[in-house]
Design an enzyme around this catalytic site. Structure first.
Site, PDB file in Angstrom:
ATOM      1  N   CYS A 117       0.809  -1.226   0.000  1.00 37.87           N
ATOM      2  CA  CYS A 117       0.000   0.000   0.000  1.00 37.87           C
ATOM      3  C   CYS A 117       0.841   1.274   0.000  1.00 37.87           C
ATOM      4  O   CYS A 117       0.326   2.353  -0.255  1.00 37.87           O
ATOM      5  CB  CYS A 117      -0.961  -0.014   1.176  1.00 37.87           C
ATOM      6  SG  CYS A 117      -2.082  -1.410   1.065  1.00 37.87           S
ATOM      7  N   HIS A 257      -3.525   6.936   2.192  1.00 39.76           N
ATOM      8  CA  HIS A 257      -3.865   5.624   1.647  1.00 39.76           C
ATOM      9  C   HIS A 257      -5.247   5.233   2.181  1.00 39.76           C
ATOM     10  O   HIS A 257      -5.570   5.460   3.338  1.00 39.76           O
ATOM     11  CB  HIS A 257      -2.812   4.604   2.071  1.00 39.76           C
ATOM     12  CG  HIS A 257      -3.222   3.200   1.782  1.00 39.76           C
ATOM     13  ND1 HIS A 257      -3.577   2.797   0.519  1.00 39.76           N
ATOM     14  CD2 HIS A 257      -3.362   2.124   2.589  1.00 39.76           C
ATOM     15  CE1 HIS A 257      -3.919   1.518   0.564  1.00 39.76           C
ATOM     16  NE2 HIS A 257      -3.804   1.084   1.801  1.00 39.76           N
ATOM     17  N   ASN A 287      -9.974  -0.718  -0.711  1.00 45.75           N
ATOM     18  CA  ASN A 287      -8.516  -0.594  -0.708  1.00 45.75           C
ATOM     19  C   ASN A 287      -7.971  -1.165  -2.019  1.00 45.75           C
ATOM     20  O   ASN A 287      -7.986  -2.370  -2.221  1.00 45.75           O
ATOM     21  CB  ASN A 287      -7.955  -1.353   0.498  1.00 45.75           C
ATOM     22  CG  ASN A 287      -6.445  -1.247   0.615  1.00 45.75           C
ATOM     23  OD1 ASN A 287      -5.776  -0.730  -0.290  1.00 45.75           O
ATOM     24  ND2 ASN A 287      -5.905  -1.730   1.715  1.00 45.75           N
TER      25      ASN A 287
HETATM   26  N1  ACO Z   1     -18.172  -9.112   8.780  1.00 50.64           N
HETATM   27  C1  ACO Z   1     -18.583  -9.370  10.046  1.00 50.64           C
HETATM   28  N2  ACO Z   1     -17.729  -9.645  11.043  1.00 50.64           N
HETATM   29  C2  ACO Z   1     -16.414  -9.646  10.766  1.00 50.64           C
HETATM   30  C3  ACO Z   1     -15.923  -9.377   9.468  1.00 50.64           C
HETATM   31  C4  ACO Z   1     -16.875  -9.122   8.458  1.00 50.64           C
HETATM   32  N3  ACO Z   1     -16.496  -8.860   7.190  1.00 50.64           N
HETATM   33  N4  ACO Z   1     -14.582  -9.454   9.494  1.00 50.64           N
HETATM   34  C5  ACO Z   1     -14.235  -9.723  10.754  1.00 50.64           C
HETATM   35  N5  ACO Z   1     -15.328  -9.854  11.514  1.00 50.64           N
HETATM   36  C6  ACO Z   1     -15.412 -10.156  12.944  1.00 50.64           C
HETATM   37  C7  ACO Z   1     -14.183 -10.863  13.440  1.00 50.64           C
HETATM   38  O1  ACO Z   1     -14.283 -12.242  13.209  1.00 50.64           O
HETATM   39  C8  ACO Z   1     -14.204 -10.524  14.914  1.00 50.64           C
HETATM   40  O2  ACO Z   1     -15.126 -11.377  15.558  1.00 50.64           O
HETATM   41  P1  ACO Z   1     -14.785 -11.981  17.017  1.00 50.64           P
HETATM   42  O3  ACO Z   1     -14.670 -10.776  17.890  1.00 50.64           O
HETATM   43  O4  ACO Z   1     -15.944 -12.829  17.286  1.00 50.64           O
HETATM   44  O5  ACO Z   1     -13.488 -12.701  16.832  1.00 50.64           O
HETATM   45  C9  ACO Z   1     -14.791  -9.111  14.928  1.00 50.64           C
HETATM   46  O6  ACO Z   1     -15.456  -8.938  13.679  1.00 50.64           O
HETATM   47  C10 ACO Z   1     -13.764  -8.034  15.113  1.00 50.64           C
HETATM   48  O7  ACO Z   1     -12.691  -8.290  14.203  1.00 50.64           O
HETATM   49  P2  ACO Z   1     -11.425  -7.371  14.165  1.00 50.64           P
HETATM   50  O8  ACO Z   1     -10.416  -7.920  13.204  1.00 50.64           O
HETATM   51  O9  ACO Z   1     -10.994  -7.081  15.557  1.00 50.64           O
HETATM   52  O10 ACO Z   1     -12.067  -6.049  13.535  1.00 50.64           O
HETATM   53  P3  ACO Z   1     -11.433  -4.634  13.385  1.00 50.64           P
HETATM   54  O11 ACO Z   1     -12.320  -3.665  14.038  1.00 50.64           O
HETATM   55  O12 ACO Z   1      -9.977  -4.610  13.753  1.00 50.64           O
HETATM   56  O13 ACO Z   1     -11.544  -4.387  11.800  1.00 50.64           O
HETATM   57  C11 ACO Z   1     -10.149  -4.456   9.839  1.00 50.64           C
HETATM   58  C12 ACO Z   1     -10.890  -5.258  10.915  1.00 50.64           C
HETATM   59  C13 ACO Z   1     -11.183  -3.688   9.039  1.00 50.64           C
HETATM   60  C14 ACO Z   1      -9.362  -5.385   8.947  1.00 50.64           C
HETATM   61  C15 ACO Z   1      -9.188  -3.453  10.525  1.00 50.64           C
HETATM   62  O14 ACO Z   1      -8.450  -4.117  11.517  1.00 50.64           O
HETATM   63  C16 ACO Z   1      -8.214  -2.775   9.577  1.00 50.64           C
HETATM   64  O15 ACO Z   1      -8.598  -1.972   8.766  1.00 50.64           O
HETATM   65  N6  ACO Z   1      -6.899  -3.034   9.721  1.00 50.64           N
HETATM   66  C17 ACO Z   1      -5.824  -2.368   8.990  1.00 50.64           C
HETATM   67  C18 ACO Z   1      -5.858  -2.555   7.498  1.00 50.64           C
HETATM   68  C19 ACO Z   1      -4.647  -1.887   6.857  1.00 50.64           C
HETATM   69  O16 ACO Z   1      -4.330  -0.755   7.076  1.00 50.64           O
HETATM   70  N7  ACO Z   1      -3.901  -2.630   6.065  1.00 50.64           N
HETATM   71  C20 ACO Z   1      -2.693  -2.107   5.467  1.00 50.64           C
HETATM   72  C21 ACO Z   1      -2.819  -1.912   4.064  1.00 50.64           C
HETATM   73  S1  ACO Z   1      -3.286  -3.369   3.195  1.00 50.64           S
HETATM   74  C22 ACO Z   1      -1.915  -3.867   2.269  1.00 50.64           C
HETATM   75  O17 ACO Z   1      -0.827  -3.419   2.428  1.00 50.64           O
HETATM   76  C23 ACO Z   1      -2.156  -4.974   1.244  1.00 50.64           C
END
Ligand code: ACO
Length: 330
Positions: A117, A257, A287
């Protein structure tokens, strides 16, 4: 220093596929909801490349063709073309050379940059060096990713996040004070544990087993990455401002980003920049990895004025991260 030669963005263009994958579509594919996706990520829909035989290079070529139309740039004038991508058409050759072939850039050489990214920022800073060194006059920098080709549409943790697209900019020399002023780029390979595609490279070449284990898709520990992303984008943006004696109030636009709306708002809050000055299009495209920043510049181009102070900032797999400070040139 108005007379100093700087590399300036003198044109921008974007290209996204027509097919949309909405949150309602995803509700039918995995156990998720529009409400979860919207509140946790800000994404409403993404574009997916479904044209048979098309790949990342085709999206990149479309973006560059549009850029040439807008700027009057001829294919034969391009000296260097860099493609930032993690979804190269093939492991080799590089995508940039394929793009040069498709657009007829006969006098150019090209190469890919793989920094996930942060790829567009790494590529922009790299391309700029060829301009300020006086080696080249016209450098095209592309960010393009077909994330749908490495997304597991049975994994709700990742499949809601990514989309396909490409953005391209033209870099030329300017001596009027505009252009890239400075950049702070960083990397930490220890982050590979939290964000990667496990197989398909030389460490674990593709095999029936790697396919069965679904290891040819993005793997991400979202929570960990989230924390590092905010810290990395904020700290490098502050550093590049500080060392150029600029205050946050002097920033006209932050171009972050587009990984997650909560990361974007958190970065803006930590920097003390109001959201009116932050470019956002994540709701439409999700993304698109290396393409997010040029796609933002493309969509906000009409609102930019010559001399505007822009902070481009990103974080991604590697880990890689950084910020670029530039003055808009037109
Ligand atoms: N729908 C419903 N529930 C979901 C989904 C979904 N699509 N995805 C995850 N959940 C659930 C999980 O299973 C978890 O359930 P649990 O508590 O029972 O285990 C709960 O939701 C919370 O999951 P988290 O992973 O803690 O959710 P979070 O609030 O952290 O959001 C996300 C996840 C959106 C991925 C976030 O962490 C994020 O944006 N992270 C950074 C992404 C980023 O910047 N990446 C870098 C660039 S990408 C690259 O370089 C290719």
């Amino acid at each position: 220093m108005p007379n100093k030669l700087r590399a300036a963005i003198t044109g921008v263009n974007g290209w996204v596929p027509e097919d949309r994958l909405t949150n309602a579509d995803l509700e039918k594919m995995v156990d998720t909801s529009d409400e979860w996706i919207t509140t946790r990520t800000g994404i409403k829909e993404r574009r997916i490349l479904r044209t048979p035989g098309w790949a990342t290079s085709d999206m990149a070529a479309e973006a560059v063709r549009g850029l040439m139309l807008k700027t009057g740039l001829l294919p034969g004038e391009i000296d260097l073309l860099i493609v930032a991508t993690v979804t190269a058409d093939m492991v080799f050759p590089d995508t940039a050379n394929t793009v040069c072939d498709k657009i007829g850039a006969k006098n150019a050489f090209g190469f890919d940059i793989n920094a996930a990214c942060s790829g567009f920022l790494y590529a922009l800073a790299t391309g700029a060096q060829f301009i300020v060194a006086g080696a080249y006059e016209k450098v095209v920098v592309v960010g393009a990713d077909m994330m749908s080709s490495i997304t597991d549409y049975t994994d709700r943790n990742t499949c809601v996040l990514f989309g396909d697209g490409a953005g391209a900019v033209l870099l030329e020399g300017r001596r009027d004070g505009t252009g890239i002023q400075d950049f702070v780029l960083r990397g930490d390979g220890a982050g590979r544990e939290f964000l990667h595609m496990k197989s398909g490279g030389s460490l674990r070449p593709p095999s029936h087993e790697t396919v069965d284990r679904r290891e040819h898709y993005v793997y991400q520990e979202g929570k960990r990455v989230f924390k590092f992303a905010v810290e990395g984008m904020v700290s490098t943006a502050q550093e590049v401002l500080r060392r150029n004696h600029k205050t946050v109030d002097e920033v006209d636009w932050v171009v972050p980003h587009q990984a997650n709306m909560r990361i974007i708002t958190s970065v803006a809050e930590h920097l003390g920049v109001p959201m009116e000055k932050v470019m956002v299009n994540i709701h439409k495209y999700g993304n698109t990895t290396a393409a997010t920043i040029p796609l933002c510049l493309w969509e906000y181009e009409d609102r930019l004025k010559k001399g505007d102070n822009l902070i481009l900032t990103a974080f991604g797999g590697g880990f890689t991260w950084g910020s670029i400070y530039l003055k808009w040139a037109y």
